[in-house]
Scaffold this motif. Sequence first.
Motif: not given
Length: 508
Positions: A418-447
């Motif tokens: 699936g997909t994995e969101m990795v965020t810095a403890a202070d919230g200054s950086l975030a990285a999205l790793l992985g694939a499906s179903p990423g694009a379809s759920t992009s809005v929830s992931i970004m919220i």
Amino acid sequence: MNTINSSKTIYPDVVLIGAGIMSATLGVLLKKLNPSVTISIFERLDRITAESSDAWNNAGTGHSAFCELNYTPQLPDGSIDYSKAVKIAESFEISKEFWAYLVENEIIDSPDSFIHHIPHMSFVWGEENAEYLRKRFEALTSHHLFDGMEYTEDKDEISSWIPLVMEGRDPNERVAATKMELGTDVNFGALTRSMFNHLEEQDGVHLFLNHEVDDFERKKDGSWILEVKDRGSKKTHKVQTKFVFIGAGGGSLPLLEKSGIPEGKGFGGFPVSGQWLVCNNPEIVEKHQAKVYGKASVGSPPMSVPHLDTRLIDGQKALLFGPYAGFSTKFLKNGSYMDLPLSIKLNNIKPMLAAGIHNMPLTKYLIDQVRQSPEDRILALKDYLPEARLEDWDLETAGQRVQVIKKDKKVGGVLEFGTEMVTAADGSLAALLGASPGASTSVSIMIDLIHKCFKDAKSEEWQTEFRNMIPSFGQSLAKDAKLAANTRARTTEVLQLGASRLEEEIPF
């Protein structure tokens, strides 16, 4: 195309790395929440959506778990675990709400440019598979998000749904199918381009194509200094920002490693390439009108789930079958063969080795896929189209995916699909790793990302704007059947997803 003309450091509030669906979604959300925010977007290629977001590099399925059997595993006791299916179905409804908002506010000219109604179907054959599909249907239809799903083993009825799939099939073989009329085909490339067109019209937003982020430096005040190279002039520029989002698809892992954040330690990546068979016979294309997903062969990984897809890309109807997986050490379709070797670090070598040892069937599967001849691929297609002919199909290369490898206390490392969101403890950086179903759920992931990384996310002003963009925000579509039904009715109308629209547009 923008270029950094100054030799001095530039100071956007937000940097988005990668010009795909995730960066576009996050950029539009942030600009609506805070119109004064300044955003710089850096894309290493000379056009947007050139990788996974491109329509030919993904299946175009609006992933809502209607037909994807890998989201509903059968447990040892014979029951069906549909918890992931419910979560994905809810997330896709949220995406449709946001896209409806974009249409209503003329950020996107017409829903016809990116989304169409296509029935979603599952199709299986054999006693065991038919029993599984029946149990899956009973489990899913106990939940309101799957209201309207149909199940049948009647061959005549299945023939009326998907005639090509039934032509030439053994009449004595047990078959079963489910159908969800509410399904969609999404051109994520077109959707992304529309959002970027809107962003580029906004004050304080700059898109830099052919610019590559080479390195990161974290300042004591929590901000980031990025080294950005203009791949045309070869000049390197400094960019200082309060927040960085790494949404570079397969290229996200190397960038996360360069950031050096502790939260990014131990992650690895397993690259998988993809290919499609694309039908070149218009008569065959016109006879099929569905996305039909099957069951992966015994011993095959979840990513190998075969599907026969009706697509509508740039006004042209197409028929694709696949994916046929393969192995490449590239992390991007336009990447380097050194991507995988260079991603191996002391902090992730143990999880990667452990994941490799525990996924030997996947390695064998990929080797077998790479060695397939055209005749082998047609044999796989014949499971779905018994009368398929080699001359009616062309092989096309799809996108590159990087599956996430992460630490695991029990086995050392596990491979995630699936997909994995990795965020810095202070919230200054975030990285999205992985694939499906990423694009379809992009809005929830970004919220979710915004709530993790921006302190204003819980302010009344931002909460009100979230509800403006996504009317169900703060409520549960998975728990509230009436809300879900009303939401679907509204987005179906706004996005023009009535069952007759595509049939009117494309005569059969």
